[in-house]
Scaffold this active site. Structure first.
Site, PDB file in Angstrom:
ATOM      1  N   THR A 108     -92.704 -29.822  13.653  1.00 31.28           N
ATOM      2  CA  THR A 108     -91.449 -30.299  14.242  1.00 31.28           C
ATOM      3  C   THR A 108     -90.325 -29.379  13.764  1.00 31.28           C
ATOM      4  O   THR A 108     -90.461 -28.749  12.717  1.00 31.28           O
ATOM      5  CB  THR A 108     -91.211 -31.749  13.747  1.00 31.28           C
ATOM      6  N   ARG A 128     -95.140 -43.771  22.836  1.00 36.70           N
ATOM      7  CA  ARG A 128     -94.736 -43.874  21.423  1.00 36.70           C
ATOM      8  C   ARG A 128     -93.464 -43.049  21.181  1.00 36.70           C
ATOM      9  O   ARG A 128     -93.329 -41.926  21.629  1.00 36.70           O
ATOM     10  CB  ARG A 128     -95.865 -43.364  20.542  1.00 36.70           C
ATOM     11  N   GLY A 188     -91.103 -41.606  18.041  1.00 42.82           N
ATOM     12  CA  GLY A 188     -91.057 -41.417  16.583  1.00 42.82           C
ATOM     13  C   GLY A 188     -89.630 -41.483  16.058  1.00 42.82           C
ATOM     14  O   GLY A 188     -88.726 -42.031  16.694  1.00 42.82           O
ATOM     15  N   ASP A 189     -89.439 -40.913  14.897  1.00 42.43           N
ATOM     16  CA  ASP A 189     -88.120 -40.956  14.241  1.00 42.43           C
ATOM     17  C   ASP A 189     -87.149 -39.915  14.774  1.00 42.43           C
ATOM     18  O   ASP A 189     -85.929 -40.070  14.630  1.00 42.43           O
ATOM     19  CB  ASP A 189     -88.295 -40.697  12.735  1.00 42.43           C
ATOM     20  N   THR A 226     -88.645 -34.598   8.907  1.00 39.59           N
ATOM     21  CA  THR A 226     -89.896 -34.270   9.595  1.00 39.59           C
ATOM     22  C   THR A 226     -91.037 -34.954   8.867  1.00 39.59           C
ATOM     23  O   THR A 226     -91.058 -34.970   7.633  1.00 39.59           O
ATOM     24  CB  THR A 226     -90.147 -32.749   9.617  1.00 39.59           C
ATOM     25  N   GLY A 250     -93.247 -40.284  11.553  1.00 34.68           N
ATOM     26  CA  GLY A 250     -92.029 -40.881  12.102  1.00 34.68           C
ATOM     27  C   GLY A 250     -91.876 -42.360  11.812  1.00 34.68           C
ATOM     28  O   GLY A 250     -90.770 -42.842  11.536  1.00 34.68           O
TER      29      GLY A 250
HETATM   30  N1  ASP Z   1     -91.463 -36.900  12.773  1.00 30.21           N
HETATM   31  C1  ASP Z   1     -92.195 -36.502  13.948  1.00 30.21           C
HETATM   32  C2  ASP Z   1     -92.676 -37.750  14.654  1.00 30.21           C
HETATM   33  O1  ASP Z   1     -93.165 -38.647  13.984  1.00 30.21           O
HETATM   34  C3  ASP Z   1     -93.353 -35.607  13.664  1.00 30.21           C
HETATM   35  C4  ASP Z   1     -93.139 -34.484  12.676  1.00 30.21           C
HETATM   36  O2  ASP Z   1     -92.086 -34.369  12.073  1.00 30.21           O
HETATM   37  O3  ASP Z   1     -94.085 -33.667  12.514  1.00 30.21           O
HETATM   38  O4  ASP Z   1     -92.630 -37.809  15.850  1.00 30.21           O
END
Ligand code: ASP
Length: 345
Positions: A214, A242, A244-245, A264, A267
């Site tokens: 990410t 889905r 994520g964060d 990162t 999430g």
């Molecule tokens: N935080 C990201 C998510 O969960 C993934 C990542 O940072 O690799 O979508």
């Protein structure tokens, strides 16, 4: 002015002029930039070519950020351009090179936030926007809202002039293999081709990547303004739908007038603990940004769950992770230029 205040000010000026106490503003860099290319699991013995590809990708985005900051561009513009460069690079899990959902497609998330205005914008689950970070910027600039999702976000971004691409644009062969490995592990049928069919250029795709990757950026500009932005394809084999964060303000991205943060990692955990906001809040409460990020990574998250980059209005900056690797860069107006993948601060 009260007499005691006058005496205090006079004393402070006298001490400053004799150099007995340092003028912290004078020592502070005029601008600071930090970038991450995702907390992940790149082994230290990765092939030289791969290491070089990560470093070059991060360095290229850093050089663009440096040039823009030297030109006096605002933090929020710098964040968008730096993240967009990383989105265009297939080695990172954002834009081109985004991971696959369990259904064999790509759903991308991005957000950004400007500290001194608290202006923010985000998109979740976009499927045909080349640069989701530009879509997030459009949400911030041209709507009353903070977060748009799925079809509505795609439509809005396109109507705002964001570049459209087919789903196959995001394809990389190694990530398709990674999806099938996970489906197999789960005892689910593997896919013979992505939901949109196998792209012609499939064979030209780069190989050997690991999950993570990410991308994110935090900036303190010459005006003393902060901004943060993050973009991702999410987690490989995530459920369709889905979120994520990354597009959740306060979880994967946050900026106020004290601190800017990009996260990162897993999430769901960043959402549970509102990690990005927590770092900023701890800094506002007087903790150093190093300690604030370390607390979140070591005391709240589990090992191997993620990374954080953050910069404060004083120019303090930190890049930390509790996984194997986090490609990253730090640059500032004093000439600091650092690019690395492993190693601790
Ligand atoms: N935080 C990201 C998510 O969960 C993934 C990542 O940072 O690799 O979508």
């Amino acid at each position: 002015m009260q007499r005691s205040t006058i005496v205090y000010c006079g004393l402070a000026i006298a001490l400053l002029s004799t150099g007995i106490i340092a003028d912290s503003k004078a020592d502070q860099p005029k601008w600071v930039l930090a970038i991450h290319g995702g907390a992940g699991f790149i082994p230290e013995n990765v092939a030289d070519e791969q290491r070089q590809a990560y470093e070059d990708g991060i360095r290229k985005s850093m050089e663009t950020g440096v040039r823009l900051l030297e030109d006096g561009r605002p933090a929020i513009d710098v964040v968008v351009e730096v993240v967009a460069i990383l989105e265009d690079n297939p080695i990172f899990n954002a834009g081109k090179g985004a991971v696959f959902t369990a259904a064999g497609g790509h759903e991308l998330d991005a957000s950004l936030m400007e500290g001194h205005t608290l202006q923010t914008g985000a998109v979740a689950g976009v499927t045909r926007i080349k640069n989701p970070i530009r879509a997030a910027r459009a949400v911030m600039d041209h709507t009353r809202h903070v977060l748009l999702t799925a079809d509505g976000a795609d439509h809005f971004a396109l109507s705002s002039g964001c570049e459209q691409v087919p789903q196959s644009y995001f394809y990389t062969s190694d990530l398709f293999d990674e999806l099938n490995a996970i489906l197999k592990e789960r005892g689910q049928p593997v896919l013979t081709e992505p939901a949109y069919g196998l792209p012609v250029e499939a064979k030209a795709a780069i190989g050997g990547r690991k999950p993570g990757n990410t991308v994110g950026c935090v900036v303190l500009d010459e005006q003393g303004h902060l901004a943060a932005g993050t973009s991702t394809g999410g987690l490989t084999a995530k459920m369709a739908g889905r979120v994520g964060d990354t597009p959740i303000v306060g979880a994967g991205t946050y900026a106020d007038s004290v601190c800017a943060v990009s996260g990162t990692g897993v999430g769901e955990q960043y959402i549970r603990y509102t990690i990005a906001r927590k770092v900023a809040w701890l800094v506002e409460s007087g903790q150093s940004v190093e300690k604030a990020a370390a607390h979140c990574l070591n005391d709240l998250l589990n090992p191997n769950e993620g990374g954080i980059i953050a910069v404060t209005a004083n120019g303090d900056v930190t890049t930390q992770w509790n996984t194997t690797s986090m490609p990253r860069a730090i640059a500032d107006s004093s000439g600091r230029r650092e690019v690395a993948i492993w190693g601790r601060e």
